[in-house]
Design a protein around this motif. Structure first.
Motif, PDB file in Angstrom:
ATOM      1  N   ASN A  53       0.832  -1.201   0.000  1.00  0.00           N
ATOM      2  CA  ASN A  53       0.000   0.000   0.000  1.00  0.00           C
ATOM      3  C   ASN A  53       0.872   1.259   0.000  1.00  0.00           C
ATOM      4  O   ASN A  53       0.637   2.189  -0.782  1.00  0.00           O
ATOM      5  N   THR A  54       1.883   1.275   0.840  1.00  0.00           N
ATOM      6  CA  THR A  54       2.787   2.427   0.924  1.00  0.00           C
ATOM      7  C   THR A  54       3.484   2.677  -0.406  1.00  0.00           C
ATOM      8  O   THR A  54       3.549   3.815  -0.888  1.00  0.00           O
ATOM      9  N   ASN A  55       3.993   1.611  -1.027  1.00  0.00           N
ATOM     10  CA  ASN A  55       4.733   1.774  -2.277  1.00  0.00           C
ATOM     11  C   ASN A  55       3.831   2.199  -3.430  1.00  0.00           C
ATOM     12  O   ASN A  55       4.220   3.030  -4.250  1.00  0.00           O
ATOM     13  N   ASN A  88      -2.942   6.510 -12.753  1.00  0.00           N
ATOM     14  CA  ASN A  88      -3.274   6.756 -11.352  1.00  0.00           C
ATOM     15  C   ASN A  88      -4.460   5.880 -10.910  1.00  0.00           C
ATOM     16  O   ASN A  88      -4.425   5.261  -9.849  1.00  0.00           O
ATOM     17  N   ARG A  89      -5.507   5.826 -11.751  1.00  0.00           N
ATOM     18  CA  ARG A  89      -6.682   5.004 -11.420  1.00  0.00           C
ATOM     19  C   ARG A  89      -6.338   3.520 -11.413  1.00  0.00           C
ATOM     20  O   ARG A  89      -6.806   2.770 -10.558  1.00  0.00           O
ATOM     21  N   ARG A  90      -5.490   3.093 -12.355  1.00  0.00           N
ATOM     22  CA  ARG A  90      -5.090   1.678 -12.407  1.00  0.00           C
ATOM     23  C   ARG A  90      -4.250   1.301 -11.184  1.00  0.00           C
ATOM     24  O   ARG A  90      -4.390   0.193 -10.654  1.00  0.00           O
ATOM     25  N   ASN A  95      -3.942  -1.584  -6.096  1.00  0.00           N
ATOM     26  CA  ASN A  95      -3.798  -1.537  -4.643  1.00  0.00           C
ATOM     27  C   ASN A  95      -4.981  -2.231  -3.960  1.00  0.00           C
ATOM     28  O   ASN A  95      -4.796  -3.046  -3.064  1.00  0.00           O
ATOM     29  N   ILE A  96      -6.167  -1.931  -4.421  1.00  0.00           N
ATOM     30  CA  ILE A  96      -7.374  -2.517  -3.818  1.00  0.00           C
ATOM     31  C   ILE A  96      -7.419  -4.027  -4.038  1.00  0.00           C
ATOM     32  O   ILE A  96      -7.782  -4.788  -3.140  1.00  0.00           O
ATOM     33  N   ASN A  97      -7.035  -4.472  -5.241  1.00  0.00           N
ATOM     34  CA  ASN A  97      -7.201  -5.880  -5.618  1.00  0.00           C
ATOM     35  C   ASN A  97      -5.916  -6.705  -5.551  1.00  0.00           C
ATOM     36  O   ASN A  97      -5.939  -7.883  -5.931  1.00  0.00           O
ATOM     37  N   ASN A  98      -4.815  -6.102  -5.119  1.00  0.00           N
ATOM     38  CA  ASN A  98      -3.514  -6.796  -5.103  1.00  0.00           C
ATOM     39  C   ASN A  98      -3.243  -7.442  -6.457  1.00  0.00           C
ATOM     40  O   ASN A  98      -2.900  -8.623  -6.554  1.00  0.00           O
ATOM     41  N   ASP A  99      -3.374  -6.651  -7.511  1.00  0.00           N
ATOM     42  CA  ASP A  99      -3.345  -7.158  -8.880  1.00  0.00           C
ATOM     43  C   ASP A  99      -1.989  -6.909  -9.541  1.00  0.00           C
ATOM     44  O   ASP A  99      -1.655  -5.771  -9.892  1.00  0.00           O
TER      45      ASP A  99
END
Length: 135
Positions: A53-55, A88-90, A95-99
């Motif tokens: 998340n930080t990165n 930015n959106r991707r 981040n949300i989906n660990n993708d």
């Protein structure tokens, strides 16, 4: 006792940033963004989600800085802004989906921008210093 190598390294990095041209600073931003995306990928694989998340947030802040520094009067800004917004959106989605795939996609786009920017800097230098030898 402080590590003398680390303090010399930090002094070098500070000097590099303080003496860099605007073009070189942009290149540093692209490279930093790529570094944080790579680290986030590693963090996902290692299941270190807090550091991931930080990165990713650091990578997003760099993209946001690139957005803010675009010259609104430049034609290229009209083309770059939506691309930066997309990255930015991707990054947010990754981040949300660990993708990892989204991080790969973002990394590829940033790499293309970085490589193009590097080419522009090299051509500009060649034009400034290479023709006629008069700088």
């Amino acid at each position: 006792m402080a590590n003398p190598y680390a303090s010399r390294q930090q002094a070098y990095q500070n000097n590099s940033v303080n003496t860099a041209s605007p073009g070189e600073l942009t290149l540093m931003l692209y490279n930093g963004c790529l570094k944080f995306i790579r680290q986030a990928k590693k963090n996902i694989i290692e299941k270190n989600y807090e550091l991931k998340n930080t990165n990713i947030q650091k990578a997003q802040r760099i993209i946001q800085e690139l957005m803010v520094t675009l010259d609104p009067n430049s034609d290229i800004s009209d083309q770059m802004m939506p691309l930066y917004d997309y990255i930015n959106r991707r990054l947010m989605e990754a981040n949300i989906n660990n993708d990892l795939e989204i991080l790969d996609e973002s990394s590829e786009l940033v790499t293309e921008f970085r490589d193009t920017w590097k080419e522009v800097i090299q051509k500009t230098r060649k034009h400034q210093y290479g023709q006629g030898g008069n700088a």
